[in-house]
Design a protein around this motif. Sequence first.
Motif, mmCIF file in Angstrom:
data_model
loop_
_atom_site.group_PDB
_atom_site.id
_atom_site.type_symbol
_atom_site.label_atom_id
_atom_site.label_comp_id
_atom_site.label_asym_id
_atom_site.label_seq_id
_atom_site.Cartn_x
_atom_site.Cartn_y
_atom_site.Cartn_z
ATOM 1 N N SER A 147 29.232 48.364 28.677
ATOM 2 C CA SER A 147 28.052 48.188 29.516
ATOM 3 C C SER A 147 28.426 48.093 31.004
ATOM 4 N N LEU A 148 27.948 47.072 31.727
ATOM 5 C CA LEU A 148 28.249 46.981 33.156
ATOM 6 C C LEU A 148 29.726 46.745 33.425
ATOM 7 N N GLY A 149 30.469 46.317 32.415
ATOM 8 C CA GLY A 149 31.923 46.200 32.576
ATOM 9 C C GLY A 149 32.574 47.535 32.865
ATOM 10 N N THR A 150 31.929 48.634 32.438
ATOM 11 C CA THR A 150 32.479 49.957 32.718
ATOM 12 C C THR A 150 32.430 50.270 34.214
ATOM 13 N N ILE A 151 31.444 49.705 34.913
ATOM 14 C CA ILE A 151 31.367 49.929 36.361
ATOM 15 C C ILE A 151 32.465 49.144 37.073
ATOM 16 N N VAL A 152 32.780 47.966 36.579
ATOM 17 C CA VAL A 152 33.898 47.194 37.139
ATOM 18 C C VAL A 152 35.188 47.993 36.999
ATOM 19 N N ILE A 153 35.387 48.595 35.829
ATOM 20 C CA ILE A 153 36.599 49.392 35.601
ATOM 21 C C ILE A 153 36.627 50.601 36.517
ATOM 22 N N ARG A 154 35.512 51.290 36.644
ATOM 23 C CA ARG A 154 35.482 52.483 37.512
ATOM 24 C C ARG A 154 35.694 52.099 38.975
ATOM 25 N N THR A 155 35.211 50.928 39.370
ATOM 26 C CA THR A 155 35.438 50.454 40.736
ATOM 27 C C THR A 155 36.908 50.116 40.942
ATOM 28 N N LYS A 182 43.076 35.235 28.453
ATOM 29 C CA LYS A 182 44.020 35.029 27.357
ATOM 30 C C LYS A 182 44.873 36.280 27.241
ATOM 31 N N ILE A 183 46.163 36.080 26.995
ATOM 32 C CA ILE A 183 47.058 37.223 26.837
ATOM 33 C C ILE A 183 47.660 37.201 25.435
ATOM 34 N N TYR A 184 47.831 38.378 24.891
ATOM 35 C CA TYR A 184 48.438 38.550 23.571
ATOM 36 C C TYR A 184 49.541 39.591 23.724
ATOM 37 N N ARG A 185 50.762 39.143 23.647
ATOM 38 C CA ARG A 185 51.904 40.038 23.848
ATOM 39 C C ARG A 185 52.387 40.597 22.512
ATOM 40 N N HIS A 186 52.630 41.886 22.503
ATOM 41 C CA HIS A 186 53.206 42.533 21.332
ATOM 42 C C HIS A 186 54.700 42.210 21.294
ATOM 43 N N PRO A 187 55.276 42.023 20.111
ATOM 44 C CA PRO A 187 56.709 41.696 20.037
ATOM 45 C C PRO A 187 57.623 42.795 20.546
ATOM 46 N N GLU A 188 57.127 44.019 20.620
ATOM 47 C CA GLU A 188 57.915 45.141 21.131
ATOM 48 C C GLU A 188 57.335 45.597 22.467
ATOM 49 N N PRO A 189 58.120 46.343 23.251
ATOM 50 C CA PRO A 189 57.589 46.850 24.534
ATOM 51 C C PRO A 189 56.385 47.774 24.297
ATOM 52 N N ARG A 190 55.248 47.394 24.813
ATOM 53 C CA ARG A 190 54.034 48.178 24.644
ATOM 54 C C ARG A 190 53.213 48.174 25.926
ATOM 55 N N ASP A 191 52.327 49.152 26.055
ATOM 56 C CA ASP A 191 51.396 49.198 27.177
ATOM 57 C C ASP A 191 50.429 48.020 27.113
ATOM 58 N N TRP A 192 49.842 47.715 28.278
ATOM 59 C CA TRP A 192 48.795 46.701 28.356
ATOM 60 C C TRP A 192 47.425 47.356 28.204
ATOM 61 N N VAL A 193 46.528 46.659 27.501
ATOM 62 C CA VAL A 193 45.123 47.033 27.436
ATOM 63 C C VAL A 193 44.312 45.853 27.953
ATOM 64 N N VAL A 194 43.467 46.107 28.939
ATOM 65 C CA VAL A 194 42.619 45.070 29.542
ATOM 66 C C VAL A 194 41.189 45.307 29.092
ATOM 67 N N LEU A 195 40.567 44.280 28.507
ATOM 68 C CA LEU A 195 39.212 44.388 27.969
ATOM 69 C C LEU A 195 38.223 43.710 28.916
ATOM 70 N N VAL A 196 37.201 44.456 29.341
ATOM 71 C CA VAL A 196 36.245 43.972 30.346
ATOM 72 C C VAL A 196 34.830 43.992 29.765
ATOM 73 N N HIS A 197 34.234 42.808 29.638
ATOM 74 C CA HIS A 197 32.892 42.684 29.071
ATOM 75 C C HIS A 197 31.824 43.043 30.104
ATOM 76 N N GLY A 198 30.565 43.020 29.680
ATOM 77 C CA GLY A 198 29.453 43.349 30.562
ATOM 78 C C GLY A 198 28.752 42.122 31.090
ATOM 79 N N ALA A 199 27.685 42.338 31.859
ATOM 80 C CA ALA A 199 26.921 41.240 32.460
ATOM 81 C C ALA A 199 26.259 40.403 31.375
ATOM 82 N N GLY A 200 26.403 39.089 31.490
ATOM 83 C CA GLY A 200 25.821 38.186 30.515
ATOM 84 C C GLY A 200 26.687 37.950 29.302
ATOM 85 N N GLY A 201 27.764 38.689 29.152
ATOM 86 C CA GLY A 201 28.658 38.533 28.013
ATOM 87 C C GLY A 201 29.853 37.663 28.341
#
Length: 275
Positions: free
Chosen positions: A96-104, A9-28
């Motif tokens: 949680s384990l989502g942090t390893i996905v981000i670091r990878t 799902k994407i949520y766009r800000h009405p003004e030009p803004r950076d993207w933030v990607v949220l990554v959950h952990g295993a089982g979530g």
Amino acid sequence: MSQALLHHKIYRHPEPRDWVVLVHGAGGSSNIWFRQLKAYRAQFNVLLLDLRGHGASKEIVKHLIEGKYCFRSVTRDVLQLLDHLRIRHAHFVGISLGTIVIRTLAELEPQRVKTMVLGGAVTRLNRFSQVLVKVGNALKNVVPYMWLYRLFAWIIMPKKAQAPSRHLFIREAHRLCQKEFKRWFRLAAEVNPLMRYFKEKELSIPTLYIMGDNDHMFLKPVKEMAHAHRHSNLAVIEDCGHVCNVEKAEDFNSLSLAFLTEHSEFSAVATRRSA
């Protein structure tokens, strides 16, 4: 036929803004970010996603090319989604384990990662958790996976105050099938060798670790990692356990948004305009 995309799902800000990607952990699933979404949407474009086999991405597994599950293959699913959405670079927030996905992901394509916020980060499995993984591997074909998941959730989040986080993750894990649970469980064997490599090779990406002071399994190795890397900072939330974005959402939001805003393009523009 093109490869199926992760549910998102994407949520766009009405003004030009950076993207933030949220990554959950295993089982979530992306549902675990319900206490961050409103605050993040007010300042950024936000991308929520369900990793392969999780949440509403459960059905895409049948379309994936069969092969060994590893953090790189799971991470390439995320990169493919970013390419599809034409998100060239973003801030990444994980738990949680989502942090390893981000670091990878930062290892594979560092130019795409502006910053990393790593909550309840897993940087090493201690001896106790390694024993748990070995026991789990031995029993995973005999014991129903939800029994194992409940056990691990209770061990990682044992206190009464952590019950809401524990119940949330158990509820989300019900959406995993036994086969998918086994695949993700085997990823635990990758954690220590992978994180040893990551500890030795620091990336010049601003990184904020957010940990609970009661995260008894993972706080100590995160302190070591943050101390070893000059581009990393550590914030410890009092009276908080592993799933800090749920247990202490206001503290997590305040710390992470201050960090993200400091390193965002639109913040720099606003500062120049007011000068």
